[in-house]
Enzyme design. Structure first.
Site, mmCIF file in Angstrom:
data_model
loop_
_atom_site.group_PDB
_atom_site.id
_atom_site.type_symbol
_atom_site.label_atom_id
_atom_site.label_comp_id
_atom_site.label_asym_id
_atom_site.label_seq_id
_atom_site.Cartn_x
_atom_site.Cartn_y
_atom_site.Cartn_z
ATOM 1 N N CYS A 142 0.787 -1.239 0.066
ATOM 2 C CA CYS A 142 -0.002 0.143 -0.036
ATOM 3 C C CYS A 142 0.832 1.380 0.059
ATOM 4 O O CYS A 142 1.562 1.571 -0.948
ATOM 5 C CB CYS A 142 -0.981 -0.048 1.296
ATOM 6 N N HIS A 235 -4.111 -4.234 0.376
ATOM 7 C CA HIS A 235 -4.066 -5.034 1.365
ATOM 8 C C HIS A 235 -4.563 -6.534 1.351
ATOM 9 O O HIS A 235 -5.447 -6.764 2.025
ATOM 10 C CB HIS A 235 -4.796 -4.115 2.511
ATOM 11 N N GLU A 237 -3.413 -8.763 3.153
ATOM 12 C CA GLU A 237 -3.414 -9.489 4.340
ATOM 13 C C GLU A 237 -4.427 -8.971 5.241
ATOM 14 O O GLU A 237 -4.688 -9.620 6.306
ATOM 15 C CB GLU A 237 -2.117 -9.047 4.814
#
Length: 301
Positions: A142, A235, A237
C-alpha cells in the site's frame, strides 16, 4: 509452516486459536534447520492487528520462518503501547549489519502527505536503500509500495477523486510469472487508500512489470528486478473485519466515508462482512516466500 516468534507476543495466542502452527524460540532452537529470516517494518498505527494479519498470511508453506519486527527510531507510535514496542520490536541501528531472506514494508496512514514531509522519510529512505543489498526480496504494501516506487523509480503518487475503499476485482497479467501462479483470471483484493499511481508511469519504466490490475482500483501488483522488489498497492493481508473497523471508525468521527464496495451483504454495515479474498492472499504470500525468497536466497546469509 511454523512461524518462529517471541513466546510472549500477543499474536501467538490468536494464531494458535486459528490452528496456525506457531513455534516459540525454545522449540525452534532444538530444530536442526536454517529458517528463513523475515524482517517486517510495521508502519501501521495499530501494530498488533498488522502483526496478526501478516503472520497469518505467511503461515501457509512448510518452511520455517524467523520473524523480526522493526520500528522507526524517528517516529513515536501513538496507537501502540511503548511497552509492546520495547519488548517485541527492534530498531534499524540494531539490525543494519544483518542480512535477511525477505523484508516487508507495510502501509502507513500518511498517503495524503508529500513523501518529503513525512517525519520519518529520511530514515525510511536509508532503510529502502539498505534493503537493496541486505534483503533477497522486499515486499512493499500500500503506502509502502507508493513510497518504494517513488524512492527507487521516481514514480509519483496522485490523489484520487474519492477513496478506493472496498473489495475490487483484479485481472492477472503475465500469467507465467511465478508470483501469480495459481491465481484465477479474476480475483478479489481489498484496497483502502486516497492516492494512486498511474499505470502509464509504471509502463514507461522497463524495469517494472505489472502483474495484476483492476479497472476500478488501478495497478495492483508490480514487480522489479525479477522479484527483488515487489509492490502491492492494496492490502491482501487484511482480515474479515479490517475494512469494517475503518468504516465505522471514520463514520463515528463524522468523516466523509462511503460504504466499502463489495463487502457487506446487501451493502448493509450491520451484517457480517463477506471474506472473499483470503485464498488468493494466501497464494500470493506462499508464492513470494517460495519463488522469490526460499528458492533464491543463499543458505549462508
Amino acid at each position: 509452516m511454523p512461524i518462529k516468534i517471541n513466546s510472549d507476543l500477543p499474536a501467538k495466542s490468536i494464531l494458535e486459536e486459528e490452528n496456525i502452527f506457531v513455534m516459540d524460540e525454545h522449540r525452534a532452537l532444538k530444530q536442526d534447520i536454517r529458517p528463513l529470516k523475515i524482517l517486517i517494518l510495521n508502519l501501521m498505527p495499530i501494530k498488533q492487528d498488522t502483526e496478526v494479519q501478516l503472520l497469518r498470511a505467511l503461515s501457509n508453506t512448510p518452511l520455517q520462518i524467523d520473524i523480526t519486527f522493526l520500528q522507526l527510531a524517528t517516529h513515536v507510535s501513538k496507537n501502540t503501547a511503548a511497552s509492546h514496542l520495547e519488548q517485541f520490536y527492534t530498531t534499524f541501528e540494531q539490525i543494519k549489519h544483518k542480512k535477511y531472506d525477505g523484508f516487508i514494508i507495510t502501509g502507513a496512514p500518511v498517503e495524503q502527505i508529500a513523501f518529503e514531509e513525512v517525519n520519518y522519510w529520511d530514515e525510511l529512505k536509508e532503510i529502502m536503500e539498505w534493503s537493496k543489498s541486505h534483503a533477497t526480496s522486499t515486499l512493499h504494501i500500500c503506502w509502502g509500495a507508493q513510497a518504494g516506487l517513488y524512492y527507487h523509480y521516481g514514480i509519483e503518487k496522485s490523489p484520487l477523486a474519492k477513496k478506493a475503499f472496498g473489495i475490487f476485482e483484479h485481472s492477472v497479467l503475465n500469467r507465467k510469472t511465478p508470483l501469480v501462479r495459481g491465481f484465477d483470471d479474476i480475483f478479489l483484493a481489498p484496497h483502502s487508500r486516497h492516492t494512486t499511481i498511474a499505470r502509464e508511469d509504471v509502463l514507461k519504466n522497463d524495469k517494472l512489470t505489472i502483474l495484476a490490475e483492476s479497472e476500478e482500483a488501478g495497478v495492483f501488483i508490480v514487480m522489479a528486478e525479477d522479484g527483488k522488489q515487489i509492490f502491492l498497492t492494496g492490502h491482501p493481508e487484511y482480515d474479515r473485519v479490517t475494512l469494517d473497523g475503518e468504516y465505522k471508525r471514520d463514520k463515528s468521527k463524522g468523516l466523509e466515508i462511503e460504504i466499502p464496495k463489495n463487502y457487506y451483504p446487501n451493502n448493509d454495515p450491520e451484517q457480517k462482512p463477506i471474506l472473499s479474498w483470503r485464498c488468493h492472499a494466501n497464494t500470493f504470500y506462499t508464492n513470494w516466500l517460495n519463488y522469490y525468497v526460499y528458492q533464491v536466497t543463499p543458505y549462508e546469509l
